[in-house]
Design a protein around this motif. Structure first.
Motif, PDB file in Angstrom:
ATOM      1  N   GLN A 321       0.829  -1.192   0.000  1.00 50.37           N
ATOM      2  CA  GLN A 321       0.000   0.000   0.000  1.00 50.37           C
ATOM      3  C   GLN A 321       0.870   1.251   0.000  1.00 50.37           C
ATOM      4  O   GLN A 321       1.890   1.303   0.693  1.00 50.37           O
ATOM      5  CB  GLN A 321      -0.927   0.018   1.220  1.00 50.37           C
ATOM      6  N   GLU A 322       0.446   2.219  -0.786  1.00 49.39           N
ATOM      7  CA  GLU A 322       1.166   3.491  -0.844  1.00 49.39           C
ATOM      8  C   GLU A 322       0.863   4.301   0.404  1.00 49.39           C
ATOM      9  O   GLU A 322      -0.275   4.360   0.855  1.00 49.39           O
ATOM     10  CB  GLU A 322       0.729   4.277  -2.085  1.00 49.39           C
ATOM     11  N   LYS A 323       1.881   4.926   0.949  1.00 50.46           N
ATOM     12  CA  LYS A 323       1.680   5.815   2.091  1.00 50.46           C
ATOM     13  C   LYS A 323       1.164   7.155   1.595  1.00 50.46           C
ATOM     14  O   LYS A 323       1.710   7.723   0.658  1.00 50.46           O
ATOM     15  CB  LYS A 323       2.995   6.019   2.850  1.00 50.46           C
ATOM     16  N   SER A 324       0.098   7.634   2.216  1.00 51.43           N
ATOM     17  CA  SER A 324      -0.419   8.950   1.835  1.00 51.43           C
ATOM     18  C   SER A 324       0.448  10.031   2.447  1.00 51.43           C
ATOM     19  O   SER A 324       1.009   9.852   3.530  1.00 51.43           O
ATOM     20  CB  SER A 324      -1.877   9.107   2.294  1.00 51.43           C
ATOM     21  N   SER A 325       0.562  11.145   1.768  1.00 53.50           N
ATOM     22  CA  SER A 325       1.363  12.257   2.281  1.00 53.50           C
ATOM     23  C   SER A 325       0.608  13.555   2.097  1.00 53.50           C
ATOM     24  O   SER A 325      -0.301  13.650   1.280  1.00 53.50           O
ATOM     25  CB  SER A 325       2.714  12.317   1.570  1.00 53.50           C
ATOM     26  N   GLU A 326       0.974  14.557   2.871  1.00 53.97           N
ATOM     27  CA  GLU A 326       0.290  15.842   2.777  1.00 53.97           C
ATOM     28  C   GLU A 326       0.840  16.660   1.613  1.00 53.97           C
ATOM     29  O   GLU A 326       1.891  16.359   1.063  1.00 53.97           O
ATOM     30  CB  GLU A 326       0.438  16.614   4.088  1.00 53.97           C
ATOM     31  N   LYS A 327       0.098  17.695   1.270  1.00 50.60           N
ATOM     32  CA  LYS A 327       0.463  18.562   0.159  1.00 50.60           C
ATOM     33  C   LYS A 327       1.847  19.173   0.383  1.00 50.60           C
ATOM     34  O   LYS A 327       2.229  19.490   1.503  1.00 50.60           O
ATOM     35  CB  LYS A 327      -0.579  19.678   0.006  1.00 50.60           C
ATOM     36  N   CYS A 328       2.593  19.349  -0.691  1.00 50.64           N
ATOM     37  CA  CYS A 328       3.901  19.985  -0.579  1.00 50.64           C
ATOM     38  C   CYS A 328       3.729  21.417  -0.098  1.00 50.64           C
ATOM     39  O   CYS A 328       2.900  22.164  -0.632  1.00 50.64           O
ATOM     40  CB  CYS A 328       4.603  19.992  -1.942  1.00 50.64           C
ATOM     41  N   GLN A 329       4.497  21.788   0.896  1.00 48.80           N
ATOM     42  CA  GLN A 329       4.420  23.147   1.392  1.00 48.80           C
ATOM     43  C   GLN A 329       5.765  23.582   1.966  1.00 48.80           C
ATOM     44  O   GLN A 329       6.615  22.762   2.316  1.00 48.80           O
ATOM     45  CB  GLN A 329       3.326  23.276   2.458  1.00 48.80           C
ATOM     46  N   ILE A 330       5.900  24.882   2.050  1.00 47.65           N
ATOM     47  CA  ILE A 330       7.153  25.467   2.534  1.00 47.65           C
ATOM     48  C   ILE A 330       7.407  25.053   3.976  1.00 47.65           C
ATOM     49  O   ILE A 330       6.491  24.956   4.794  1.00 47.65           O
ATOM     50  CB  ILE A 330       7.080  26.995   2.396  1.00 47.65           C
ATOM     51  N   GLY A 331       8.683  24.807   4.282  1.00 46.03           N
ATOM     52  CA  GLY A 331       9.075  24.440   5.636  1.00 46.03           C
ATOM     53  C   GLY A 331       9.268  22.952   5.837  1.00 46.03           C
ATOM     54  O   GLY A 331       9.794  22.532   6.867  1.00 46.03           O
TER      55      GLY A 331
END
Length: 568
Positions: A321-331
Motif C-alpha cells: 500500500q502506498e503511504k499517503s502524504s500531505e500537500k507539498c508546502q514550505i518548511g
C-alpha cells in the motif's frame, strides 16, 4: 597696622583705607575670589580628563569606519556610520561551519597513485540479497575501498555518486552514501518503481584527490581575473579588479550590505570610482595542485564505475500500500533522496506534488510578484515560463547581453516575474553591467513582501573557484535578510534552489562538483531551521543524470513545477 587674614588678590603690602573704601574693596575682592576658584576647578577637571582621555574614549567605544555606497544603487542604505563593523556573530558562525568542513575533509597523505582508491580493486557486496525486491524496499550495498595494489583503505573521504535507473522507463534516483571513515561505505537505494533497475556507483575522486582539491581551493582568490570597464563620457578605460587586490596603486573599494562584503578595482586616472559600468572575467593560468596531484584528475580517472559486475535487479509491486502524504508546502524537511524521475517527471517522496497543467499554472501565477535572484541556472526559468504560461510576455528593459535583468509581465492577471543576477563573483568572459546586478541580501531588504510575493534564490556555481568562506559569508547574509523579511512580512514565500551538478571533466580544480557538493552541504546547514521551501536541484540533476551546468528543459520544468506547488 596690617589686618589679620589676607584674602587672595590683595596687595602684598599693608595699606590703610578709610572704612567705606575697605567695605567696597572687600565686595570686589570676594567676586574676584569666586571667579578664580571657578577657573581653578575647571582647570583641574580638564587636567583629569586629559590624563584619562584614552580610557574615556575606550569606554565610549565609537568605531570609526569609511562606508562606500553600492555604485549600482542611487542612494546608500540607511546604516549609521558608527555601526558599520564586522559582526562578531557572523565571524563565529563562519568559523563553526569551517570547522565542520575541515573535520569532513581531513588532510590525506599522497605518496603514489598506487596508494589511492581504485574503482577496479574495490569490492561491492549486496547485503541480504534476494531474487526479487518489492517496490518501496531499501537495497543496501557495502563498499570496501581498496587501493591499486589491492590493499584495504584505512580511511574514508572518497567522493562517490550513487544512482539507480531504468532507461526504458525514463526513471532515475540518487542513492545515499554513508562514510564510516574506515575505508567502508554503506550505499542505500530506495526502490521507488517496478521493473528492471540498474545500479551505479561512481568514484568521482579518491580521498587523496578530495584533500588536494580542498587545499587548492582555499589557497587564494587569484584563479579568476576580473576586468572592470570605466566610462566617463566618450572615454573608456579597462582596469584590473578582484575580490582582493595586492597593489600599491590607488583602489576603488565597493562595499555591499551590512556585512560589508568588498570588491576592488584599480582606480583609473582622471576617472571617479563611480564610473565603473561593466565587469568580465577570465581564467588565470595558475594551479595549486602538484603535477602528481593533477594526475588524479585526468578524464579517465574521474567518474569511474565501481559496480561493473553487478547485474540489474528486479522490482515487483508486491501489493504494497502506498503511504499517503500531505500537500507539498514550505518548511518541509527533505529526505535524501527527496524524489525520483519516472517517465521524465519528478515525483517527490516526502509530499503530495501536483503535476500542474496550463490552466493550473495560469491560476497559480495570477496576482503573483516573483523575484528570481541568482545565477544563469535560474535565468533558465525566464526562458521556460512563457512556453507554459502563454500570457507572460517579455518586457524590454533596454539591457544588453545574456546577463541583463529580465522581466515577464501579464498585465491582465497582474503577474510579474523578474530575474536579476547576483553580484560578484559572477564569472563570464562577456562584459556584463554592474548596474543591473544585485547583492541578494540588499535585494531582499528592498522587497516589502506579502502572501502573493515569492522569492527564489540560488547561488553556488560562481563561487566554486574561491575560498569557501566567501560562499559561507554570502549565504549567512542572505539568511539574515530573509529573517528581516519574515519580521515585516511572515507570509512572503521564500524558496532556496540548491545548485546542480555539471560537466564531470571540466576544469576540476576551479569548477568541479566536489566544490559544489561542499557548498550544497553548507547551504543545507545554514538554512536548515528556516521556514523556507527547498528545490533540491542537486538531488534532482543526479536523478536525471543531466551532468550539465544548464540542465535540459525537462529538468527546468520539474524545478518550476516544484516551485509552483510551494506557492499555490
Amino acid at each position: 597696622m596690617c589686618t589679620e587674614g589676607f584674602t587672595l588678590g590683595m596687595a602684598l603690602s599693608c595699606v590703610v583705607f578709610p572704612r567705606t573704601l575697605i567695605m567696597s574693596s572687600n565686595a570686589v575682592l570676594q567676586k574676584m575670589l569666586l571667579v578664580l576658584i571657578s577657573l581653578l576647578v575647571i582647570a583641574w577637571i580638564m587636567s583629569i580628563i586629559s590624563q584619562n582621555s584614552t580610557k574615556l574614549w575606550s569606554a565610549i567605544n565609537v568605531p570609526i569606519s569609511l562606508y562606500h555606497c553600492n555604485i549600482s544603487k542611487e542612494s546608500c542604505p540607511e546604516i549609521p556610520m558608527s555601526l558599520v563593523k564586522s559582526p562578531t556573530e557572523t565571524e563565529l558562525r563562519i568559523k563553526e561551519i569551517l570547522q565542520k568542513i575541515h573535520q569532513l575533509i581531513p588532510p590525506r597523505p599522497f605518496t603514489h597513485v598506487n596508494t589511492t582508491t581504485s574503482a577496479t580493486q574495490s569490492t561491492v557486496t549486496i547485503l541480504n540479497p534476494r531474487d526479487t525486491y518489492c517496490r518501496g524496499d531499501q537495497l543496501d550495498i557495502l563498499l570496501e575501498a581498496r587501493d591499486h595494489l589491492g590493499r584495504r583503505k584505512e580511511y574514508g573521504g572518497d567522493f562517490l555518486r550513487a544512482r539507480m535507473s531504468s532507461p526504458a522507463l525514463k526513471a532515475g534516483a540518487s542513492g545515499k552514501v554513508t562514510d564510516f571513515n574506515n575505508g567502508t561505505y554503506l550505499v542505500s537505494f530506495t526502490l521507488f518503481w517496478e521493473g528492471q533497475v540498474s545500479l551505479s556507483l561512481l568514484l568521482i575522486h579518491p580521498s587523496e584527490g578530495v584533500s588536494a582539491l580542498w587545499r587548492a581551493r582555499n589557497q587564494g582568490y587569484d584563479k579568476i581575473i576580473f576586468k572592470g570597464k570605466f566610462v566617463n563620457g566618450t572615454s573608456q578605460v579597462i582596469t584590473e579588479c578582484g575580490l582582493t587586490l595586492n597593489s600599491n596603486s590607488e583602489l576603488c573599494t565597493y562595499l555591499y550590505g551590512r556585512d560589508q562584503e568588498a570588491f576592488y578595482c584599480m582606480k583609473p586616472h582622471h576617472m571617479p570610482c563611480e564610473a565603473l559600468t561593466h565587469v568580465c572575467t577570465m581564467n588565470r593560468r595558475i594551479s595549486y595542485l602538484s603535477v602528481k596531484e593533477k594526475s588524479l584528475f585526468h578524464k579517465s580517472k574521474v567518474g569511474v564505475e565501481m559496480m561493473k559486475d553487478l547485474k540489474h535487479i528486479d522490482v515487483s509491486h508486491c501489493n504494497k500500500q502506498e503511504k499517503s502524504s500531505e500537500k507539498c508546502q514550505i518548511g518541509m524537511k527533505i529526505p535524501v533522496p527527496g524524489g525520483y524521475t519516472l517517465q521524465e517527471k519528478w515525483i517527490t517522496t516526502f509530499c503530495d506534488q501536483i503535476q500542474l497543467d496550463k490552466n493550473n499554472i495560469d491560476g497559480c501565477l495570477k496576482g503573483k510578484l516573483i523575484y528570481l535572484l541568482g545565477d544563469s541556472t535560474l535565468r533558465q526559468w525566464i526562458s521556460y515560463l512563457p512556453r507554459v504560461a502563454k500570457t507572460l510576455k517579455l518586457f524590454d528593459l533596454h539591457g544588453t547581453g545574456l546577463y541583463k535583468k529580465y522581466l515577464l509581465l501579464d498585465a491582465e492577471r497582474h503577474t510579474q516575474i523578474q530575474w536579476k543576477k547576483h553580484i560578484y563573483p559572477f564569472i563570464t568572459s562577456q562584459l556584463h553591467s554592474v548596474r543591473d546586478a544585485g547583492y541578494i541580501p540588499q535585494e531582499i531588504d528592498q522587497i516589502s513582501g506579502d502572501k502573493n510575493t515569492a522569492i527564489v534564490i540560488t547561488l553556488g556555481q560562481h563561487f566554486r573557484p574561491f575560498p569557501i568562506d566567501l560562499f559561507i559569508r554570502r549565504a549567512i547574509s542572505i539568511r539574515k535578510a530573509i529573517e528581516r523579511l519574515f519580521l515585516r512580512s511572515p507570509d512572503t514565500k521564500v524558496i532556496i534552489k540548491t545548485e546542480n551538478i555539471r560537466e564531470m571533466h571540466l576544469e576540476t580544480e576551479r569548477f568541479g562538483d566536489f566544490h559544489g557538493y561542499i557548498q550544497y552541504l553548507t547551504l543545507n546547514d545554514i538554512f536548515k531551521d528556516l521556514n523556507v521551501g527547498v528545490i533540491d536541484a542537486w538531488d534532482m540533476t543526479i536523478a536525471y543524470a543531466s551532468n550539465n551546468l544548464h540542465p535540459p528543459d525537462v529538468v527546468i520544468g520539474s524545478q518550476i513545477n516544484m516551485f509552483l506547488n510551494y506557492i499555490c
